[in-house]
Design an enzyme around this catalytic site. Sequence first.
Site: not given
Ligand code: THU
Length: 139
Positions: A44, A47-48, A50, A55, A57, A88, A91
């Site tokens: 993941n 970024n500032a 948000y 993600c 994936e 999520c 993704c």
């Molecule tokens: N995140 C992922 O990289 N994959 C997911 O399936 C769930 C969430 C990351 C996004 C963000 O950087 C952090 O987890 C918190 O949401």
Amino acid sequence: MEFPVEKLIRAAEEARERAYAPYSNYRVGAAILTRQGRCYTGCNIENASYGLTCCAERVALYKAVSAGEHDFDAIAVTAATDDFCVPCGACRQTLAEFSRNLKVYMVNARGDYLVKTLDELLPCVFDRKRLLSGTGGDG
Ligand code: THU
């Protein structure tokens, strides 16, 4: 081509070490496997601003697609948490563009996993078939 799931999980764990997550501190790694046995990884990237966060994936998927891959067998996703790391909704939808029966390995800190197909994780998907059926295309 045989590619052990443990190796895919290890690749995701290694990618997790490169997570850029200074805001949530929730560090995620992913590794996606093509049907030809090639593996692409992602972490993941926050970024500032948000909402621009990407993600793990999708980073792995986009690396693979930008290398010319469209045909996937499995993805492993891991966070160093007691609970399994599940993809999520965004993704799931993004992955569904390429493979409905993708095997999704959702891994916890111990390396244990739950596995489900993307179809199970995202039933009744909005896909190209539904899109094209509404546009007079060949869906
Ligand atoms: N995140 C992922 O990289 N994959 C997911 O399936 C769930 C969430 C990351 C996004 C963000 O950087 C952090 O987890 C918190 O949401």
